[in-house]
Structures are given as structure tokens and as C-alpha cells.
Design an enzyme around this catalytic site. Structure first.
Site, PDB file in Angstrom:
ATOM      1  N   SER A   1      26.362  41.479  24.445  1.00 14.62           N
ATOM      2  CA  SER A   1      26.369  42.841  24.969  1.00 14.62           C
ATOM      3  C   SER A   1      25.237  43.581  24.261  1.00 14.62           C
ATOM      4  CB  SER A   1      27.725  43.479  24.673  1.00 14.62           C
ATOM      5  OG  SER A   1      27.660  44.856  24.934  1.00 14.62           O
ATOM      6  N   ILE A   2      24.349  44.159  25.046  1.00 10.32           N
ATOM      7  CA  ILE A   2      23.131  44.754  24.492  1.00 10.32           C
ATOM      8  C   ILE A   2      23.147  46.270  24.671  1.00 10.32           C
ATOM      9  CG2 ILE A   2      20.607  44.889  24.891  1.00 10.32           C
ATOM     10  CD1 ILE A   2      20.852  41.833  25.496  1.00 10.32           C
TER      11      ILE A   2
ATOM     12  N   GLY B   1      34.454  45.173  38.442  1.00 10.38           N
ATOM     13  CA  GLY B   1      33.693  46.400  38.232  1.00 10.38           C
ATOM     14  C   GLY B   1      32.189  46.224  38.222  1.00 10.38           C
TER      15      GLY B   1
ATOM     16  N   ASN C   1      27.860  50.725  36.129  1.00 15.84           N
ATOM     17  CA  ASN C   1      27.401  52.110  35.953  1.00 15.84           C
ATOM     18  C   ASN C   1      28.478  53.044  35.404  1.00 15.84           C
ATOM     19  OD1 ASN C   1      28.764  51.835  38.340  1.00 15.84           O
ATOM     20  ND2 ASN C   1      27.465  53.241  39.475  1.00 15.84           N
TER      21      ASN C   1
ATOM     22  N   SER D   1      31.870  44.347  34.591  1.00 13.36           N
ATOM     23  CA  SER D   1      30.557  43.734  34.753  1.00 13.36           C
ATOM     24  C   SER D   1      30.146  43.065  33.437  1.00 13.36           C
ATOM     25  CB  SER D   1      29.534  44.808  35.123  1.00 13.36           C
ATOM     26  OG  SER D   1      28.237  44.341  34.864  1.00 13.36           O
TER      27      SER D   1
ATOM     28  N   THR E   1      27.309  41.366  47.143  1.00 11.76           N
ATOM     29  CA  THR E   1      28.521  40.840  46.498  1.00 11.76           C
ATOM     30  C   THR E   1      29.740  41.147  47.368  1.00 11.76           C
ATOM     31  OG1 THR E   1      27.525  41.201  44.346  1.00 11.76           O
ATOM     32  CG2 THR E   1      29.893  40.895  44.379  1.00 11.76           C
TER      33      THR E   1
ATOM     34  N   LEU F   1      43.384  35.853  53.759  1.00 16.36           N
ATOM     35  CA  LEU F   1      44.129  37.026  54.223  1.00 16.36           C
ATOM     36  C   LEU F   1      44.638  37.896  53.081  1.00 16.36           C
ATOM     37  CD1 LEU F   1      45.999  35.449  57.254  1.00 16.36           C
ATOM     38  CD2 LEU F   1      43.898  36.780  57.256  1.00 16.36           C
TER      39      LEU F   1
ATOM     40  N   GLU G   1      34.024  49.068  47.402  1.00 10.93           N
ATOM     41  CA  GLU G   1      33.204  50.245  47.057  1.00 10.93           C
ATOM     42  C   GLU G   1      31.798  49.730  46.797  1.00 10.93           C
ATOM     43  OE1 GLU G   1      33.985  53.225  47.277  1.00 10.93           O
ATOM     44  OE2 GLU G   1      36.160  53.207  47.336  1.00 10.93           O
TER      45      GLU G   1
ATOM     46  N   CYS H   1      26.219  55.010  42.787  1.00 10.15           N
ATOM     47  CA  CYS H   1      26.253  54.443  44.134  1.00 10.15           C
ATOM     48  C   CYS H   1      26.081  55.499  45.221  1.00 10.15           C
ATOM     49  CB  CYS H   1      27.573  53.734  44.343  1.00 10.15           C
ATOM     50  SG  CYS H   1      28.962  54.797  43.947  1.00 10.15           S
TER      51      CYS H   1
ATOM     52  N   GLU I   1      39.194  55.110  47.191  1.00 12.22           N
ATOM     53  CA  GLU I   1      39.727  55.271  45.846  1.00 12.22           C
ATOM     54  C   GLU I   1      40.105  56.740  45.669  1.00 12.22           C
ATOM     55  OE1 GLU I   1      36.704  53.027  43.357  1.00 12.22           O
ATOM     56  OE2 GLU I   1      38.472  51.731  43.221  1.00 12.22           O
TER      57      GLU I   1
END
Ligand code: NAD
Length: 487
Positions: free
Chosen positions: A26-27, A150, A153, A178, A232, A244, A250, A284, A461
Site C-alpha cells: 500500500s503506497i 469497492g 476514490n 480496491s 469491470t 442469476l 455503480e 465518478c 445506493e
């Protein structure tokens, strides 16, 4: 700076590690420092998370909505009490300035727990249907184990926006953040557990695009809610449809923001800047196609340039900073490639387009950028850039701008600035989008449904509407007299 969690995954009320999963770092995007090392979930971890969720879900669903809501509201209180710590973590995860995260990230997550915790007692009722002697009633029942996937962002907000309606409806959730922003969701799981959520009901596992399908395809998963790109979305919705399963999508956008020449100019410019530069443009619903009526074009552009060049760029942990780095080097490169395309295809670079002065070389910084004289056919007007790049297009009249605004495969959001109230309503009626604003942009309070149409997704949502996507109806017919059979 370190933000190493105790382990990569949070399952069944505790941190769990499995070093057989691929390691990833993780950066911190502001400096390029490695702040944590984690492992992607192996199939064994995925199975463990889903099995634990499945075990826990039945008893949870049998509790009253009020009792479930009490736990969510407690989680909201803990999040608010720990807002500073959570905001700093969100800034480390994403690079977004603390000035933003302190007001927009954990707080909007807490709003979701508070809202859904509060409405549960009334919103999950069924109906009584009189049938003249006989009657029927409906029950709103949970789906079972829901998967949340997720984007990077709004990692904490997304973890809560999916978790809150899923949990209040009596489901369990397995959430995969993510791979770019793995840290925030683990804290959300910890806090829910601390608030009294029984173990197993909110599990977090790590991984990337190869881990996601293990969740989506798992036989014990009833629903998948994805926040991510259209590409995606197609894959995830396709895999879910073949089994199904329920889905909420989103996805991305290329939303129009229309400024008529009677608009309050400073307000419209402020809306356009917020709708393109907030979170370094990684939103988004951003209004990335700003249509400006020709009569105010020059005034609009000159004030926009002036205000954009005053944006304070720098260390996201400094309170005054207004624009932080992009989430990753890969995303930064993608945005620079779009800027080059914009120039090559003939748009006018009004401001920005490069790397700001005085920022760490390892940080993934970019200047807020505005292109003018953009036309509908240009790549930068058609494709989602997902960075701080605003495209300004000119227009003459209402019919023309509506047709051009709708000329996209996306349909997430749209906005209109005008002082003519009837025109505002006329225009939003004709714009093809799920989430629209009049004389503002990008506000998304939990009370209001949020989501897209066309290729930007389906399902909503937030608001009571979200509960429809985490429950299904059971209809029960009750006979009050003996069966009349001809046989
Ligand atoms: P992405 O589509 O690359 O990844 C999103 C998530 O899906 C990640 O967790 C990733 O690991 C996972 N994933 C990727 N391939 C998968 C697969 N085949 N199966 C299962 N999971 C898979 O998106 P991103 O780059 O993280 O985020 C940016 C995108 O998200 C933009 O397009 C943006 O518009 C969109 N977004 C939409 C909303 C919204 O509410 N509509 C909000 C934020 C971001």
C-alpha cells in the site's frame, strides 16, 4: 509513515493473515512511501470469509430491525468520535487532502450507518393486502450473503454505503476494497465489531481483479454490489447474471454540466471546479463536460483560469492543501496520456497540463487542468479520464445542448446552472442521467438516491431505495375459508 494493519483480512471478528496470498504494497501517493504490506486473499480465505458470513447471517436476520439499527447507530457514533484518525488514514490510503477527508469521507460513512440504523424500524415493514375475506401480506426478507467490491476514490464511504443497507436489511457482507486503497475498510470492520455487530457479518478481504471473481462466482453469494469502471461492471454483471444473482452497479461517467448565460457566474464556476477537481478529479459523478453558452464563454474562461491557478496543491496532511496527488502512478500516467490526446486533437489548453512545482518527485501530483474549445468528437470529451481535467465546450441553445449532453453511452449524473427556474426543470427532465443537480454539483447526501442509468449502471445506493436492492419480497396468501375444489 506507517499504517500497517495487524493483518490483511478481517474475518469472523478478528484479523486474519494468510501469507500464501500474493503480497502487495500500500503506497502513500503523496510521497511514494510504502505504508503497509498486505496479502491478497487465497481461495481458502475467500471460503473462510463467506462461510463465516453465512453462519452469522441467519441469527442476525432474526433480530428486530430496531436492534440491528442500534448497532449501526453506535458504529456511526464511534466513527464520528474517531473522525480525525479515520480521515488521516483515508488520506494515507488515497492521497486526498485532509481538508476533504475530514468533512467528506468517514463522516459520509457515518451518515449511512446513522440513516439506515434510524429508518430500519419503519422502512422494512411489509404490506397487508385485503382480498375480501382472504388476505395476503408481504414480508421484506434479506438476500443472504452480499459481496461489496469497492473502487479506490472513496474507500471508507463505499465500504459504508454498501455495508449499511446490506446489514440493516439482515444480510451479511463480505467486502473487498480496491487493491490501491486496502486500509480504510479494515477499520470500518473493526468499528462495526466494536459497536456490537456479531462476528462474521462484515468481513473484509483483500485482493485485486483476480480475487473479485472468486467472490462473485461463489455459490453462497446472493448479491454483488460493485463500484468501479464500466469495463469491470460488464464482467461482474455478466458473471452474476449467469448465476442469476442480484447486482447493483455503480459505474463510471462522462457527465454534462450545462451553464446557461443567465447563470450566477461565480457559482457556476465554483460548481464546475468542485465537479472536476475535488478528490483530484477522481469522482465518478464529475461534470467533466462543461457546456458553456457562448454569450458568457470568455468571462467564464477567464475567471475559471484565475480561480484554478490559485488552487493550493501540496502535502495532503497540511490543512490548507486543496489538491493532493492522484491515487497511483498508473492513474497519473493515464491522465497525462489523455492530456496529450487533448492537445493533439486540437483542444486549447487553458491552464495546467503538467506537474506542479515544489512537490515530491515520488508523489503522483498533477496540475488541475482545463481544456477549452473542446468538441464532442474529441477523445477527452468522450472517455472517462478520472483525473482533474475539465473539458469546456461551447453551445448556442437549449435543444442543441440537451442533444449533445445526452450523446454519450454514460448516464450517471448531470447538472444545470441557470437562473430560469422553468428552464432548469425542463432541462433536467430531458437529461438522461440517474443523479442530477440544479445550481449546484456533486452533493450526495444519504437521504437521496444515488446511481446511474445507461452504461453507468443500475440499482441505487443511499435513501430508502437502497433497501429494495438488499431485500426481496415474500408474498403470503392467507385463506380464511375451506378450499373450494372442483375435484
Ligand atoms: P475498477 O473497475 O478497475 O476496479 C473496481 C473494483 O473491482 C476493484 O476493487 C477491483 O479489484 C475489482 N475488480 C476488477 N476486475 C474485477 C472482476 N473481473 N471481477 C470482480 N472484481 C473486479 O475501478 P477503479 O479504477 O478502482 O475505480 C475507478 C472507476 O470506478 C471509475 O470508472 C469510476 O467512475 C468508477 N466509480 C463509480 C462510482 C459510482 O458510484 N458510480 C463511484 C466511484 C468510482
Amino acid at each position: 509513515m506507517k499504517a500497517q494493519p495487524p493483518a490483511s483480512h478481517f474475518i469472523d471478528g478478528e484479523y486474519v493473515e494468510d501469507i500464501n496470498g500474493a503480497a502487495f504494497d500500500s503506497i502513500y501517493p503523496a510521497t511514494g512511501e510504502v505504508i503497509a504490506r498486505l496479502h491478497a486473499a487465497t481461495p481458502a480465505i475467500v471460503d473462510k470469509a463467506i462461510a463465516s458470513a453465512k453462519r452469522a447471517q441467519g441469527e442476525w436476520a432474526a433480530m428486530s430491525p430496531t436492534a440491528r439499527g442500534r448497532i449501526l447507530k453506535r458504529a456511526a457514533d464511534i466513527m464520528r468520535a474517531r473522525n480525525r484518525e479515520l480521515s488521516e488514514l483515508e488520506t494515507l490510503d488515497t492521497g486526498k487532502p485532509i481538508q476533504e477527508t475530514i468533512v467528506a469521507d468517514p463522516t459520509s460513512g457515518a451518515d449511512a450507518f446513522e440513516f439506515f440504523g434510524g429508518v430500519a424500524a419503519a422502512a422494512l415493514n411489509g404490506d397487508y393486502i385485503p382480498l375480501g375475506g382472504d388476505f395476503a401480506f408481504t414480508k421484506r426478507v434479506p438476500l443472504g450473503v452480499c459481496v461489496g467490491i469497492g473502487a479506490w476514490n472513496y474507500p471508507q464511504q463505499i465500504a459504508c454505503w454498501k455495508g449499511a443497507p446490506a446489514l440493516i436489511s439482515g444480510n451479511a457482507m463480505v467486502f473487498k476494497p480496491s487493491e490501491n486503497t486496502p486500509l480504510g475498510a479494515l477499520k470500518i470492520a473493526e468499528i462495526l465489531f466494536e459497536a456490537g455487530l456479531p462476528k462474521g457479518l462484515y468481513n473484509v478481504i483483500q485482493g485485486d481483479r483476480s480475487t473479485g471473481p472468486l467472490l462473485v462466482n461463489h455459490k453462497d453469494v446472493a448479491k454483488v454490489s460493485l463500484t468501479g469502471s464500466v469495463e469491470t461492471g460488464r464482467k461482474v454483471a455478466g458473471a452474476a447474471a449467469s448465476q442469476l444473482k442480484h447486482v447493483t452497479m455503480e459505474l463510471g461517467g462522462k457527465s454534462p454540466l450545462i451553464v446557461f448565460d443567465d447563470a450566477d457566474l461565480e457559482s457556476a464556476i465554483g460548481g464546475a471546479m468542485l465537479g472536476n477537481f475535488y478528490s483530484t478529479g477522481q469522482v465518478c459523478s464529475n461534470g467533466t463536460r462543461v457546456f458553456v453558452q457562448k454569450g458568457i464563454k470568455q468571462k467564464f474562461l477567464s475567471r475559471l483560469k484565475e480561480r484554478t491557478e490559485k488552487i493550493i496543491i501540496g502535502d495532503p496532511m497540511v490543512e490548507e492543501t486543496q489538491l493532493g496527488p492522484m491515487v497511483s502512478r498508473a492513474q497519473l500516467d493515464k491522465v497525462f496520456a489523455y492530456i496529450e490526446k487533448g492537445k493533439a486533437e486540437g483542444a486549447t489548453l487553458l491552464t495546467g497540463g503538467g506537474i506542479p512545482n515544489d512537490v515530491p518527485a515520488e508523489g503522483t501530483y498533477i496540475q488541475p487542468t482545463v481544456f477549452a474549445d473542446v468538441t464532442d468528437a474529441m477523445t477527452i470529451a468522450r472517455e472517462e479520464i478520472f483525473g482533474p481535467v475539465m473539458c469546456v465546450l461551447d453551445f448556442d441553445n437549449e435543444d442543441e445542448v440537451i442533444a449533445r449532453a445526452n450523446g454519450t453511452e454514460f448516464g450517471l449524473s448531470a447538472g444545470v446552472f441557470t437562473s430560469d427556474l422553468t428552464r432548469a426543470h425542463r432541462v433536467v427532465d430531458r437529461l438522461e442521467a440517474g443523479t442530477l443537480w440544479i445550481n449546484t454539483y456533486n452533493l450526495a447526501p444519504v437521504e437521496v438516491p444515488f446511481g446511474g442509468s445507461k452504461q453507468s449502471g443500475f440499482g441505487r445506493e443511499n435513501s430508502l431505495a437502497a433497501l429494495n436492492h438488499y431485500t426481496e419480497l415474500k408474498s403470503v396468501y392467507v385463506a380464511m375459508s375451506p378450499v373450494q375444489s372442483p375435484y
